[in-house]
Design an enzyme around this catalytic site. Structure first.
Site, PDB file in Angstrom:
ATOM      1  N   LYS A   1     -33.161 -32.875 -12.988  1.00 39.96           N
ATOM      2  CA  LYS A   1     -32.761 -32.410 -14.555  1.00 39.96           C
ATOM      3  C   LYS A   1     -33.675 -31.270 -14.888  1.00 39.96           C
ATOM      4  O   LYS A   1     -34.930 -31.115 -14.562  1.00 39.96           O
ATOM      5  CB  LYS A   1     -33.557 -33.563 -15.276  1.00 39.96           C
ATOM      6  CG  LYS A   1     -32.806 -33.637 -16.739  1.00 39.96           C
ATOM      7  CD  LYS A   1     -32.840 -35.216 -17.266  1.00 39.96           C
ATOM      8  CE  LYS A   1     -32.362 -34.975 -19.034  1.00 39.96           C
ATOM      9  NZ  LYS A   1     -32.552 -36.197 -19.565  1.00 39.96           N
TER      10      LYS A   1
ATOM     11  N   GLU B   1     -28.049 -50.733 -26.473  1.00 40.63           N
ATOM     12  CA  GLU B   1     -28.205 -51.387 -27.894  1.00 40.63           C
ATOM     13  C   GLU B   1     -27.788 -52.768 -28.223  1.00 40.63           C
ATOM     14  O   GLU B   1     -28.292 -53.368 -28.643  1.00 40.63           O
ATOM     15  CB  GLU B   1     -27.445 -50.468 -28.994  1.00 40.63           C
ATOM     16  CG  GLU B   1     -28.123 -48.975 -29.032  1.00 40.63           C
ATOM     17  CD  GLU B   1     -27.619 -48.232 -27.735  1.00 40.63           C
ATOM     18  OE1 GLU B   1     -26.945 -48.477 -26.917  1.00 40.63           O
ATOM     19  OE2 GLU B   1     -28.090 -47.063 -27.818  1.00 40.63           O
TER      20      GLU B   1
ATOM     21  N   ARG C   1     -22.899 -49.617 -32.111  1.00 39.91           N
ATOM     22  CA  ARG C   1     -22.414 -50.337 -31.028  1.00 39.91           C
ATOM     23  C   ARG C   1     -22.855 -51.824 -30.921  1.00 39.91           C
ATOM     24  O   ARG C   1     -22.246 -52.644 -30.197  1.00 39.91           O
ATOM     25  CB  ARG C   1     -23.182 -49.638 -29.705  1.00 39.91           C
ATOM     26  CG  ARG C   1     -22.566 -49.778 -28.306  1.00 39.91           C
ATOM     27  CD  ARG C   1     -22.817 -48.895 -27.384  1.00 39.91           C
ATOM     28  NE  ARG C   1     -21.871 -47.759 -27.417  1.00 39.91           N
ATOM     29  CZ  ARG C   1     -21.912 -46.900 -26.193  1.00 39.91           C
ATOM     30  NH1 ARG C   1     -22.938 -47.067 -25.524  1.00 39.91           N
ATOM     31  NH2 ARG C   1     -20.994 -45.982 -26.220  1.00 39.91           N
TER      32      ARG C   1
HETATM   33  C1  LIG Z   1     -25.075 -45.091 -26.952  1.00 40.51           C
HETATM   34  C2  LIG Z   1     -25.962 -44.113 -26.826  1.00 40.51           C
HETATM   35  N1  LIG Z   1     -27.437 -44.479 -26.977  1.00 40.51           N
HETATM   36  C3  LIG Z   1     -28.396 -43.370 -26.764  1.00 40.51           C
HETATM   37  C4  LIG Z   1     -27.894 -42.156 -26.589  1.00 40.51           C
HETATM   38  C5  LIG Z   1     -29.043 -41.183 -26.735  1.00 40.51           C
HETATM   39  N2  LIG Z   1     -28.918 -40.701 -25.479  1.00 40.51           N
HETATM   40  C6  LIG Z   1     -28.008 -39.305 -25.000  1.00 40.51           C
HETATM   41  S1  LIG Z   1     -28.416 -38.712 -23.613  1.00 40.51           S
HETATM   42  C7  LIG Z   1     -29.289 -40.248 -23.286  1.00 40.51           C
HETATM   43  C8  LIG Z   1     -29.834 -40.269 -21.666  1.00 40.51           C
HETATM   44  C9  LIG Z   1     -28.901 -40.119 -20.614  1.00 40.51           C
HETATM   45  O1  LIG Z   1     -29.446 -40.206 -19.385  1.00 40.51           O
HETATM   46  P1  LIG Z   1     -28.337 -39.650 -18.225  1.00 40.51           P
HETATM   47  O2  LIG Z   1     -27.218 -40.313 -18.380  1.00 40.51           O
HETATM   48  O3  LIG Z   1     -29.065 -40.197 -16.999  1.00 40.51           O
HETATM   49  O4  LIG Z   1     -28.066 -38.266 -18.517  1.00 40.51           O
HETATM   50  P2  LIG Z   1     -29.071 -37.020 -18.090  1.00 40.51           P
HETATM   51  O5  LIG Z   1     -29.610 -36.707 -19.571  1.00 40.51           O
HETATM   52  O6  LIG Z   1     -30.205 -37.713 -17.259  1.00 40.51           O
HETATM   53  O7  LIG Z   1     -28.539 -35.841 -17.461  1.00 40.51           O
HETATM   54  C10 LIG Z   1     -29.638 -40.880 -24.167  1.00 40.51           C
HETATM   55  C11 LIG Z   1     -30.252 -42.109 -24.276  1.00 40.51           C
HETATM   56  C12 LIG Z   1     -26.529 -41.841 -26.652  1.00 40.51           C
HETATM   57  N3  LIG Z   1     -25.915 -40.493 -26.345  1.00 40.51           N
HETATM   58  N4  LIG Z   1     -25.618 -42.908 -26.593  1.00 40.51           N
END
Ligand SMILES: Cc1ncc(C[n+]2csc(CCOP(=O)(O)OP(=O)(O)O)c2C)c(N)n1
Ligand SMILES: CC(=O)[C@@H](O)[C@H](O)COP(=O)(O)O
Ligand SMILES: [Mg+2]
Length: 642
Positions: free
Chosen positions: A287, A373, A401
């Site tokens: 990342k 959630e 959600r």
């Molecule tokens: C339902 C929901 N909960 C929380 C979020 C906030 N959120 C956006 S990106 C993320 C982390 C995603 O991690 P990953 O899928 O590993 O992607 P990376 O950023 O590591 O590439 C979160 C918690 C969201 N977009 N949707």
């Protein structure tokens, strides 16, 4: 666009990308990274995730025939390379600006955006839906879902894997697990530790290659030994790689491979493309790859404002007013000090919800459930059933959600769960998937639920104390961003549930405001008096449920004109609750105007611009008041009759 982008400037579509030789692709990746850093350092955005998905974006569009083959990007926050390669290079500087490119994938923005995203963990379900639709249409083109390790902590992802692996119907779906061991923060959960138990991709590849060469070199027995070793490698792999988990879902598992090695990616994708069964390719990425500051601090650079490229330091506003989030986080620590039953629950967003100080001060009472959630709400209900006071800190939009869990697991049992809803209202550049514009409506309809919204950061503290002391379900919602600058009281004074407050008196108009709209109403009332000789009573409703029926009823009887204001959808919101109150109280001779978001989704753009455009700010209140004053048959005449 970076001036040295010789290759990128030639790419207006993946067809142009396919004309490049493989040897040119690493340089293209460099140009894409420079462009992303340049633009995001100016406009802000999801830098680290997008930098980590550059080679993935290149390889996928190099191998697959998009947009006929569909690529779905889970959350969609890692898609800046995808956008640059699919005809949006010249518009890329408009990223997240009003009227510009969305920060996520959006079907209406491009045919290459197979699905509109923003909330996590939808890509497998949507991808499977598209794949099954294609099969019914006898369309043999491919569907690829790219999902991050964080997004794979949500139950929805497993619902998709489960159906995909159901062998009753052929399903042709490629899932790419983009594993960087990070959610927004360090990833959590059993799956995360399983995934991170893999050998580092490069080491595994080197070992495998050298050992295989050696075996094959053995005279006569080499080939048999090689095949035997290969079979034993499969069993070895299932112990050190998560293949077994995905193979349990009837996926052919490949990997883990280096998600930054373009040759490996292209070779394996070319092979996988020929398979017509569920396949999961596990790639390891970093990342923030390619921008050292983001590699070193992917949490900070997950979602970042404009920053100085050389130092990596965000250009902060000069304001010293704390954010609602900061005040929430500090107050949680204060409350936990006084009450050992207070616990905190977050769904993978300790930073965004302000719970990092709490997690450090009370690690045993802090729970990060991952992007889960629904689970988080029911988990909190379980803890509440054992006498604890869980505070579930979730953005308003993400709580959507868990609607059934709020009803089924918390409210029916009247359990003391506190819902601290940050980002209540217009959030700004994240746009329609992230604005928190429905919580007042979807919460106030639930029996046993109390719903409140503070007028400022000081009242937030008192409301949080009120919530933690309340013996039942209770929600408080507050906006993204800085407070009003209100002075913070030292001691908490819990607010009697259902009690509003009158902030000013005026005979011409009654303004009933809630949450972030109270300060707007106060400002509007002052300007109405000063510039238009209109005297308004301003009420801080504080509670959407239960309303202060006595105070609001009495004030409504004293005024002919009532204006309600909320940063929420008008449909079923605070204004609707007021209409219900007036009707139930038999108060008929009042003209009511409801200000709020009127039955539409709000696009992305700066918060204040959108508040003005959608009539949820002081000037909208003034305009509405003057329209009421000037409307035929209705005139302000001091103390109203009755
Ligand atoms: C339902 C929901 N909960 C929380 C979020 C906030 N959120 C956006 S990106 C993320 C982390 C995603 O991690 P990953 O899928 O590993 O992607 P990376 O950023 O590591 O590439 C979160 C918690 C969201 N977009 N949707
Ligand atoms: C992509 C995603 O859903 C989160 O990163 C979100 O953008 C965070 O929003 P804030 O910037 O308001 O914390
Ligand atoms: Mg991740």
């Amino acid at each position: 666009m970076h001036p040295s982008s010789k290759l990128l400037k030639k790419i207006d579509s993946p067809a142009d990308l396919k004309r490049l030789g493989r040897s040119e692709l690493p340089d293209l990746a460099k140009e894409i990274r420079k462009t992303i850093v340049d633009v995001v350092s100016t406009s802000g955005g999801h830098l680290a995730s997008s930098l980590g998905a550059v080679e993935l974006g290149i390889a996928l569009h190099y191998v697959f025939d998009t947009p006929t083959d569909k690529i779905l990007w889970d959350v969609g926050h890692q898609t800046y390379a995808h956008k640059l390669l699919t005809g949006r290079r010249d518009r890329f500087p408009t990223l997240r600006r009003h009227g510009g490119l969305s920060g996520f994938t959006k079907r209406s923005e491009s045919p290459y955006d197979a699905f509109t995203t923003g909330h996590s963990s939808t890509s497998i379900s949507a991808g499977l839906g598209i794949a099954c639709a294609k099969r019914l249409k006898k369309d043999t083109s491919k569907v690829v879902a790219v999902i991050g390790d964080g997004s794979l902590t949500a139950g929805l992802a497993y619902e998709g894997l489960n159906q995909t692996g159901d062998t009753h119907k052929d399903k042709d779906l490629i899932v790419i697990l983009n594993d960087n061991e990070m959610s927004i923060s360090q990833n959590v959960g059993a799956l995360s530790s399983l995934l991170s138990r893999t050998f580092s991709a490069s080491r595994l590849q080197v070992m495998r290659k050298e050992f295989g060469e050696f075996l094959k070199s053995l005279p006569r027995i080499g080939e048999n030994m090689y095949q035997l070793a290969k079979r034993s490698e499969e069993s070895f792999k299932t112990f050190v790689t998560p293949g077994m988990l995905f193979e349990a879902f009837n996926f052919e598992y490949f990997g883990p491979i280096d998600g930054h090695n373009l040759d490996h990616l292209i070779d394996i994708l070319n092979n996988i493309k020929k398979m017509d069964e569920p396949v999961l390719l596990h790639v390891i990425t970093k990342k923030g790859k390619g921008y050292r500051k983001a590699e070193q601090n992917p949490v900070y650079f997950h979602g970042v404002g404009s920053f100085d490229v050389d130092t990596g330091i965000c250009r902060k506003s000069s304001s010293t007013v704390p954010s609602y989030t900061d005040i929430f986080g500090k107050t949680m620590v204060d409350l936990a000090k006084e009450n050992e039953k207070v616990i905190a629950v977050t769904a993978a967003m300790p930073e965004g919800t302000g719970l990092v100080p709490f997690s450090k001060a009370y690690p045993d009472r802090f729970f990060d459930v991952g992007i889960a959630e629904q689970h988080g709400v029911t988990f909190a209900a379980g803890m509440a059933s054992e006498g604890f006071r869980p505070v579930v800190a979730i953005y308003s939009t993400f709580l959507q959600r868990a609607y059934d869990q709020i009803i089924h697991d918390v409210c029916i049992e009247n359990l003391p769960v506190v819902f601290a809803l940050d980002r209540g209202g217009i959030v700004g550049e994240d746009g329609p998937t992230h604005h928190g514009l429905f919580d007042i409506s979807f919460l106030r309809t639930i029996p046993n639920m109390v719903v409140m919204a503070p007028k400022d950061e000081n009242e937030l503290r008192h409301m949080l104390a009120t919530a933690v002391a309340h013996d039942g379900p209770i929600a408080l919602r507050y906006p993204r961003g800085r407070g009003t600058g209100a002075e913070l009281d030292d001691a908490f004074s819990p607010i009697p549930i259902g009690r509003a407050e009158i902030l000013s008196h005026g005979d011409d108009l009654l303004i009933l405001a809630v949450g972030s709209m109270v300060s707007e109403a106060v400002c509007a009332a002052a300007l109405l008096a000063e510039n238009h000789h209109v005297q308004a009573t301003v009420v801080n409703a504080r509670f959407i449920k239960p309303l202060d029926r006595e105070l609001i009823g009495a004030q409504a009887r004293r005024h002919r004109y009532v204006l309600t204001v909320e940063e929420n959808t008008v449909q079923g919101g605070f204004g609707s609750a007021i209409l219900e109150l007036l009707n139930d109280a038999g108060i008929k001779d009042v003209a009511v105007r409801r200000l709020g978001i009127n039955d539409q989704f709000v696009e992305h753009g700066p918060q204040d611009l959108l508040r003005g455009k959608y009539q949820v700010d002081a000037s909208a209140i003034i305009n509405a008041a003057l329209e009421m004053k000037d409307s035929p048959g209705l005139e302000f005449k001091g103390a109203s009759v009755g």
